[in-house]
Design a protein around this motif. Structure first.
Motif, PDB file in Angstrom:
ATOM      1  N   VAL A 590       0.830  -1.206   0.000  1.00 19.94           N
ATOM      2  CA  VAL A 590       0.000   0.000   0.000  1.00 19.94           C
ATOM      3  C   VAL A 590       0.865   1.257   0.000  1.00 19.94           C
ATOM      4  CG1 VAL A 590      -1.631   1.350   1.382  1.00 19.94           C
ATOM      5  CG2 VAL A 590      -2.000  -1.108   1.044  1.00 19.94           C
ATOM      6  N   LEU A 591       1.963   1.250   0.768  1.00 18.26           N
ATOM      7  CA  LEU A 591       2.847   2.417   0.782  1.00 18.26           C
ATOM      8  C   LEU A 591       3.483   2.649  -0.584  1.00 18.26           C
ATOM      9  CD1 LEU A 591       4.633   2.171   4.259  1.00 18.26           C
ATOM     10  CD2 LEU A 591       2.807   3.721   3.575  1.00 18.26           C
ATOM     11  N   PHE A 592       3.834   1.571  -1.277  1.00 19.51           N
ATOM     12  CA  PHE A 592       4.370   1.727  -2.640  1.00 19.51           C
ATOM     13  C   PHE A 592       3.320   2.351  -3.569  1.00 19.51           C
ATOM     14  CE2 PHE A 592       7.468  -1.801  -1.559  1.00 19.51           C
ATOM     15  CZ  PHE A 592       8.585  -0.971  -1.622  1.00 19.51           C
ATOM     16  N   GLU A 593       2.051   1.935  -3.407  1.00 27.74           N
ATOM     17  CA  GLU A 593       0.991   2.498  -4.238  1.00 27.74           C
ATOM     18  C   GLU A 593       0.751   3.971  -3.910  1.00 27.74           C
ATOM     19  OE1 GLU A 593      -2.570   0.237  -4.526  1.00 27.74           O
ATOM     20  OE2 GLU A 593      -1.527  -1.687  -4.744  1.00 27.74           O
ATOM     21  N   LEU A 594       0.830   4.326  -2.645  1.00 22.22           N
ATOM     22  CA  LEU A 594       0.697   5.733  -2.265  1.00 22.22           C
ATOM     23  C   LEU A 594       1.845   6.560  -2.845  1.00 22.22           C
ATOM     24  CD1 LEU A 594      -0.406   5.404   1.486  1.00 22.22           C
ATOM     25  CD2 LEU A 594      -1.855   5.932  -0.482  1.00 22.22           C
ATOM     26  N   ASN A 595       3.041   5.967  -2.857  1.00 13.40           N
ATOM     27  CA  ASN A 595       4.196   6.650  -3.450  1.00 13.40           C
ATOM     28  C   ASN A 595       3.949   6.930  -4.928  1.00 13.40           C
ATOM     29  OD1 ASN A 595       6.797   6.212  -5.183  1.00 13.40           O
ATOM     30  ND2 ASN A 595       7.553   6.958  -3.213  1.00 13.40           N
ATOM     31  N   ARG A 596       3.360   5.957  -5.618  1.00 16.22           N
ATOM     32  CA  ARG A 596       3.110   6.099  -7.053  1.00 16.22           C
ATOM     33  C   ARG A 596       2.180   7.270  -7.364  1.00 16.22           C
ATOM     34  NH1 ARG A 596      -1.143   4.383  -9.610  1.00 16.22           N
ATOM     35  NH2 ARG A 596      -1.758   2.970  -7.926  1.00 16.22           N
ATOM     36  N   LEU A 597       1.246   7.571  -6.450  1.00 14.62           N
ATOM     37  CA  LEU A 597       0.255   8.614  -6.694  1.00 14.62           C
ATOM     38  C   LEU A 597       0.803  10.026  -6.484  1.00 14.62           C
ATOM     39  CD1 LEU A 597      -2.856   7.039  -4.908  1.00 14.62           C
ATOM     40  CD2 LEU A 597      -2.329   7.009  -7.346  1.00 14.62           C
ATOM     41  N   LEU A 598       1.884  10.149  -5.708  1.00 17.41           N
ATOM     42  CA  LEU A 598       2.399  11.471  -5.346  1.00 17.41           C
ATOM     43  C   LEU A 598       3.528  11.913  -6.266  1.00 17.41           C
ATOM     44  CD1 LEU A 598       2.650  11.352  -1.432  1.00 17.41           C
ATOM     45  CD2 LEU A 598       1.107  12.801  -2.776  1.00 17.41           C
ATOM     46  N   PRO A 599       3.658  13.251  -6.455  1.00 17.16           N
ATOM     47  CA  PRO A 599       4.848  13.772  -7.125  1.00 17.16           C
ATOM     48  C   PRO A 599       6.001  13.863  -6.138  1.00 17.16           C
ATOM     49  CG  PRO A 599       3.441  15.576  -6.496  1.00 17.16           C
ATOM     50  CD  PRO A 599       2.703  14.329  -6.111  1.00 17.16           C
ATOM     51  N   ALA A 635       9.764   2.821   1.172  1.00 16.95           N
ATOM     52  CA  ALA A 635       8.687   3.080   0.213  1.00 16.95           C
ATOM     53  C   ALA A 635       8.861   4.426  -0.477  1.00 16.95           C
ATOM     54  CB  ALA A 635       7.342   3.030   0.924  1.00 16.95           C
ATOM     55  N   GLY A 636      10.022   5.093  -0.259  1.00 15.26           N
ATOM     56  CA  GLY A 636      10.316   6.323  -0.964  1.00 15.26           C
ATOM     57  C   GLY A 636       9.936   7.601  -0.256  1.00 15.26           C
ATOM     58  N   PHE A 637       9.638   7.516   1.045  1.00 19.84           N
ATOM     59  CA  PHE A 637       9.240   8.693   1.819  1.00 19.84           C
ATOM     60  C   PHE A 637      10.315   9.046   2.852  1.00 19.84           C
ATOM     61  CE2 PHE A 637       5.196   6.652   0.626  1.00 19.84           C
ATOM     62  CZ  PHE A 637       4.555   7.716   0.019  1.00 19.84           C
ATOM     63  N   LYS A 638      10.428  10.329   3.111  1.00 20.35           N
ATOM     64  CA  LYS A 638      11.239  10.805   4.225  1.00 20.35           C
ATOM     65  C   LYS A 638      10.273  11.378   5.248  1.00 20.35           C
ATOM     66  CE  LYS A 638      15.010  13.890   5.563  1.00 20.35           C
ATOM     67  NZ  LYS A 638      15.966  14.935   5.101  1.00 20.35           N
ATOM     68  N   VAL A 639      10.176  10.729   6.402  1.00 20.17           N
ATOM     69  CA  VAL A 639       9.158  11.125   7.378  1.00 20.17           C
ATOM     70  C   VAL A 639       9.776  11.366   8.755  1.00 20.17           C
ATOM     71  CG1 VAL A 639       7.322   9.876   6.185  1.00 20.17           C
ATOM     72  CG2 VAL A 639       8.623   8.718   8.003  1.00 20.17           C
ATOM     73  N   GLU A 640       9.022  12.052   9.572  1.00 23.05           N
ATOM     74  CA  GLU A 640       9.308  12.214  10.994  1.00 23.05           C
ATOM     75  C   GLU A 640       8.148  11.610  11.768  1.00 23.05           C
ATOM     76  OE1 GLU A 640      10.594  16.102  12.312  1.00 23.05           O
ATOM     77  OE2 GLU A 640      11.113  16.653  10.252  1.00 23.05           O
ATOM     78  N   VAL A 641       8.411  11.277  13.018  1.00 16.36           N
ATOM     79  CA  VAL A 641       7.381  10.666  13.854  1.00 16.36           C
ATOM     80  C   VAL A 641       7.298  11.410  15.179  1.00 16.36           C
ATOM     81  CG1 VAL A 641       6.586   8.562  14.999  1.00 16.36           C
ATOM     82  CG2 VAL A 641       7.828   8.400  12.834  1.00 16.36           C
ATOM     83  N   THR A 642       6.109  11.817  15.548  1.00 11.12           N
ATOM     84  CA  THR A 642       5.870  12.409  16.861  1.00 11.12           C
ATOM     85  C   THR A 642       4.685  11.702  17.508  1.00 11.12           C
ATOM     86  OG1 THR A 642       4.428  14.131  15.952  1.00 11.12           O
ATOM     87  CG2 THR A 642       6.768  14.664  16.185  1.00 11.12           C
ATOM     88  N   LYS A 663      10.175   1.113  -7.004  1.00  5.54           N
ATOM     89  CA  LYS A 663       9.490   0.025  -7.679  1.00  5.54           C
ATOM     90  C   LYS A 663       8.948  -0.943  -6.633  1.00  5.54           C
ATOM     91  CE  LYS A 663      12.239   0.117 -11.924  1.00  5.54           C
ATOM     92  NZ  LYS A 663      13.123  -0.654 -12.823  1.00  5.54           N
ATOM     93  N   PRO A 664       7.698  -1.361  -6.743  1.00  7.15           N
ATOM     94  CA  PRO A 664       7.126  -2.282  -5.758  1.00  7.15           C
ATOM     95  C   PRO A 664       7.917  -3.581  -5.653  1.00  7.15           C
ATOM     96  CG  PRO A 664       5.422  -1.380  -7.190  1.00  7.15           C
ATOM     97  CD  PRO A 664       6.743  -0.985  -7.779  1.00  7.15           C
ATOM     98  N   VAL A 665       8.117  -4.020  -4.407  1.00  5.12           N
ATOM     99  CA  VAL A 665       8.793  -5.291  -4.145  1.00  5.12           C
ATOM    100  C   VAL A 665       7.865  -6.133  -3.296  1.00  5.12           C
ATOM    101  CG1 VAL A 665      10.770  -6.425  -3.078  1.00  5.12           C
ATOM    102  CG2 VAL A 665      11.058  -4.212  -4.218  1.00  5.12           C
TER     103      VAL A 665
END
Length: 677
Positions: A590-599, A635-642, A663-665
Motif C-alpha cells: 500500500v505504501l508503494f501504491e501511495l508513493n506512485r500517486l504522489l509527485p 517506500a520512498g518517503f522521508k518522514v518524521e514521527v511524533t 518500484k514495488p517489491v
C-alpha cells in the motif's frame, strides 16, 4: 557454549509441580483458618464435601487434557469446543485469574513475613513483592529446565512442611525421644461444640458459603494443562499425575485441618495470622516455630512460581492464533522462552499486586480477602466453561478417543455447576455488601475482554475489520469528536501545509470527520478523493458531503481497501490518513501504491492510535519510531514521527514527503521490529 536440550517432564516432576500449583498460598495461609471462623469444627464437613467435588472436577479436567494434550491447555480446549470468541474470553479470564493468583500469593507472602501495618509495612511490602515477582518471572525466562527444578523443589518443600505440621500434632515427638513415652498435643475438646449454630437452615447456609470460599482447592488444575507439550506421554501422564495429586492434597488438607484444630483452640486457630508458627512452637519448640514459618513462606512463594511459566505460554498460543499482539509469540534464541510475553506479564502482575496493596494504603479491607474473593468469582466462570466442555464433547463426538474417561460426563458437570451456584448464592446472601462489590468488580474485568477482542481482531482479520466497522459506523459518527478531536484535525492540516487548490487523497475517511474539514480547506479549485473499507461509513461520509454541497469530493467504497489503493484514485498532490494504515494487511504494498500517486516532494501525513490504555500496543511496526521511519523510507518517503498522548491512547503522527520513486517489491509480511527490508 551449546544450550542444554529441553527435557521432557515425567510423572514425578508433574506430580510435584501439581502439588505446588494446587496446594499453594491460600490452602494453609488463609482457607483453613477462614473455614474454622465460619463453621467451627464443622468445617470438616465442608472440606469432605469439597474433596468429593475436587475429585470429580479433577477427573473432568483429566478427561479434557487427555483429549487435547497441547501446550495451549484449557485455552486450546475452549477454542476447540466453543470457537474463537469464546476461547479468547476464556483466555482473558484465565490470564486475569492467573495474575490475581500470583499477586495474591505475593500479598500472602508479604502479610505472612511482615504481619504488621503502617507506612513502613506498605513500603517494605511493595518492594518485597516486586522483587519476588521479577525474580520468579526471570526464572521462567531462563527456560523450562530451570523452572521445572524450581517448582518441583517447591513441591517437595510443600509436602515436607505439611508432614512437619501433621505428624508432631498427633505424636509428641520431643517426649518420644527424651523419655520414650507416647503422648499427643491433640485435644478432642477443641471440637466441642461441633456445630456453631443450632439452626439447620443456618448450618446449611454457612456450610454452603464455606464450601464456596474454600473452593480454591480445585483451582490450579488449569495451570498444569499448559505443560502438555513438554511432558512425556501427556495424554496419560498429566491425567494420572493430576488424580494422584488431588488424592494426596485432599488427605493432607483434611489431616492438616483436623491436626491443627486439635492443637490450637478454635478461637486462636481461626484468628491467627501465622498458625503454622504457633503449631510448630507448641509441638516442636522454638526450632519448630522458625522451621514452619520459613516453610510456609516458601509454600506461599511456590504457589506463585508456576504462573509465570504457564501464563507466558498462554499468551504465546494466543499470539500464534492472532488473538494477542504478534510480539507475544517471539521466542528468545538462547532460552527458547516467549520472552516478550514474560516481560509483558511481569508488568501486569506488578500492576495487579499494586492494586491489591492499594487496599492497605486507602484503609480498605485486607487486600488478601478482597483479592481472594475476586479470584474465586472469576475462576468460577473459567471452571463452569471448562468442565461443561466435557458434556459438550460427550454429545458432540461420542466415539472420540478418551485415554482418561471421567464418570457422569453428560450430567456431572451440570450438577457441579448447579451446586456451586447455590454455594455462591449463599455467600451473596450472608455477606451481601462485600460480595456484591466483588461481583461488580469481577463483571467489569470480565466484560473488558469484549472490546479487547474486537481490538485484536481488527488488527489481523480484514473481513472482520470490514464487518466491525460497518456494525459500529453509526456509533463512530456519534463519538467522532472523542475519537478524533478538533485539535488532532488541526495538527494534521498544519502538517500538510497549504492545500488550497490541490488534489488530495484521504486514505480511510471513516465517517467523514476529517473529510468535512479538508473539503473546505482545499477550496477553491481543489479536489478530494475519500476512500474507505466500510460501506456504511462511506455512505455516512457521502451523505454529509452532499448535505454540505461539496461536489468536488469523491467518496469511494473499496472492499479491498486493507490491501490496496482503489484503482479509480488518480495521481494526487497530498495524502492524509487517519487510523487506516494500521489495519492494512500488506503495508509495504500500500505504501508503494501511495508513493506512485504522489509527485516528488508531495506531502503525506498518517495518524495512528497506539498504546491503548497506555499498555496495549497497536500493530507491531508502530512500536518504535525507527521502525516506522525505515518502513516509509523503503517506500520512498522521508518522514518524521511524533507522539501525542490522548485520554485512552497515544496518537502517532507520521508526516513528511515523497523523496524518490520506487518500484514495488513483493514482501511476505510487513517488517517486524528489528527486520530489514
Amino acid at each position: 557454549m551449546v544450550d542444554a536440550p529441553i527435557k521432557k517432564i515425567g510423572i514425578v516432576a508433574i506430580f510435584l509441580i501439581s502439588m505446588a500449583a494446587i496446594l499453594g498460598a491460600s490452602d494453609f495461609y488463609y482457607l483453613a483458618g477462614m473455614s474454622a471462623k465460619h463453621m467451627g469444627a464443622a468445617a470438616i464437613i465442608a472440606w469432605l464435601i469439597l474433596a468429593l467435588f475436587a475429585f470429580l472436577v479433577g477427573m473432568y479436567f483429566a478427561e479434557l487434557i487427555s483429549m487435547f494434550p497441547t501446550g495451549g491447555g484449557i485455552y486450546e480446549i475452549a477454542k476447540e469446543t466453543y470457537g474463537r470468541f469464546s476461547s479468547f474470553m476464556v483466555a482473558w479470564l484465565i490470564w486475569i485469574v492467573g495474575n490475581f493468583s500470583m499477586a495474591l500469593a505475593i500479598v500472602a507472602a508479604v502479610e505472612y513475613l511482615l504481619p504488621y501495618q503502617g507506612t513502613a509495612y506498605v513500603i517494605v511490602g511493595i518492594l518485597f513483592g516486586i522483587f519476588w515477582i521479577v525474580a520468579l518471572n526471570y526464572m521462567a525466562f531462563r527456560g523450562l529446565n530451570i523452572s521445572t527444578i524450581m517448582i518441583a523443589t517447591f513441591g517437595v518443600l510443600t509436602l515436607g512442611v505439611c508432614l512437619m505440621t501433621i505428624i508432631p500434632s498427633l505424636i509428641n515427638i520431643p517426649a518420644l525421644f527424651s523419655s520414650g513415652t507416647i503422648d499427643t498435643f491433640f485435644s478432642v475438646d477443641h471440637f466441642i461444640p461441633f456445630f456453631e449454630s443450632t439452626s439447620i437452615e443456618g448450618n446449611i447456609l454457612f456450610l454452603s458459603m464455606t464450601i464456596f470460599l474454600i473452593s480454591e482447592l480445585w483451582f490450579g488444575f488449569e495451570s498444569v494443562s499448559f505443560l502438555a507439550n513438554d511432558t512425556k506421554n501427556p495424554e496419560k501422564t498429566l491425567p494420572n499425575a493430576l488424580m494422584i495429586t488431588i488424592g494426596i492434597v485432599t488427605l493432607l488438607l483434611l489431616a492438616y485441618f483436623i491436626a491443627s484444630l486439635g492443637v490450637l483452640p478454635l478461637e486462636i486457630f481461626a484468628s491467627a495470622s501465622v498458625p503454622f508458627g504457633l503449631i510448630g512452637k507448641i509441638t516442636m519448640g522454638p526450632f519448630g516455630e522458625k522451621a514452619l514459618v520459613l516453610g510456609t513462606y516458601l509454600i506461599i512463594l511456590g504457589g506463585a512460581a508456576l504462573w509465570p511459566v504457564t501464563g507466558a505460554r498462554l499468551l504465546k498460543h494466543m499470539a500464534d492464533d492472532k488473538l494477542f499482539v504478534k510480539q507475544g509469540a517471539e521466542i528468545h534464541k538462547k532460552t527458547k522462552t516467549p520472552y516478550k510475553a514474560i516481560m509483558f506479564q511481569t508488568i501486569a502482575i506488578i500492576a495487579f499486586f499494586l492494586l491489591l496493596m492499594r487496599e492497605f494504603i486507602l484503609g480498605y479491607k485486607d487486600p488478601y480477602e478482597v483479592g481472594h474473593a475476586l479470584y474465586l468469582f472469576l475462576n468460577m466462570m473459567v471452571l463452569f466453561v471448562t468442565i461443561f466442555a466435557v458434556t459438550v464433547w460427550r454429545f458432540k463426538d461420542p466415539p472420540r478417543e478418551r485415554p482418561f474417561k471421567a464418570p457422569l460426563g453428560k450430567v456431572g458437570p451440570s450438577l457441579i455447576i448447579i451446586i456451586y451456584v447455590f454455594c455462591f448464592c449463599a455467600w451473596l446472601y450472608l455477606d451481601w455488601l462485600f460480595a456484591i462489590s466483588i461481583v461488580k468488580k469481577g463483571l467489569v474485568l470480565m466484560f473488558v475482554g469484549i472490546p479487547l477482542y474486537l481490538l485484536v481482531e481488527t488488527h489481523f482479520d480484514k473481513y472482520f475489520i470490514v464487518k466491525t466497522n460497518d456494525t459500529l459506523a453509526f456509533l463512530a459518527f456519534f463519538i467522532e469528536k472523542f475519537t478524533l478531536p478538533q485539535k488532532i484535525i488541526d495538527s494534521i492540516v498544519f502538517l500538510l501545509g497549504d492545500i488550497k487548490g490541490k488534489k488530495l487523497l484521504e486514505y480511510g475517511c471513516g465517517v467523514g470527520t476529517l473529510t468535512e474539514d479538508l473539503a473546505v480547506r482545499i477550496l477553491p479549485g481543489g479536489e478530494l478523493y475519500a476512500t474507505d473499507l466500510s460501506k456504511k461509513r462511506a455512505r455516512i461520509t457521502e451523505r454529509r458531503i452532499k448535505d454540505k454541497g461539496h461536489f468536488h469530493v469523491h467518496v469511494i467504497h473499496d472492499e479491498e481497501h486493507a490491501t490496496r489503493v482503489h484503482p479509480d484514485v488518480p495521481n494526487v498532490d497530498v495524502i492524509a490518513s487517519v487510523n487506516m494504515v494500521g489495519y492494512v494487511q500488506e503495508v509495504d504494498k500500500v505504501l508503494f501504491e501511495l508513493n506512485r500517486l504522489l509527485p516528488i516532494n508531495g506531502k503525506i501525513c498518517v495518524v495512528e492510535n497506539d498504546k491503548y490504555f497506555k499498555l496495549i500496543p497497536n500493530v507491531h511496526w508502530l512500536s518504535k519510531d525507527d521502525y516506522i521511519i525505515e518502513l516509509f523510507s523503503n517506500a520512498g518517503f522521508k518522514v518524521e514521527v511524533t507522539r501525542t498522548q490522548g485520554l485512552l491512547w497515544e496518537y502517532v503522527f507520521i508526516y513528511g514527503e515523497k523523496v524518490k520513486e520506487v518500484k514495488p517489491v513483493k514482501m511476505d509480511k510487513p517488517p517486524a521490529p528489528g527486520d530489514t527490508i
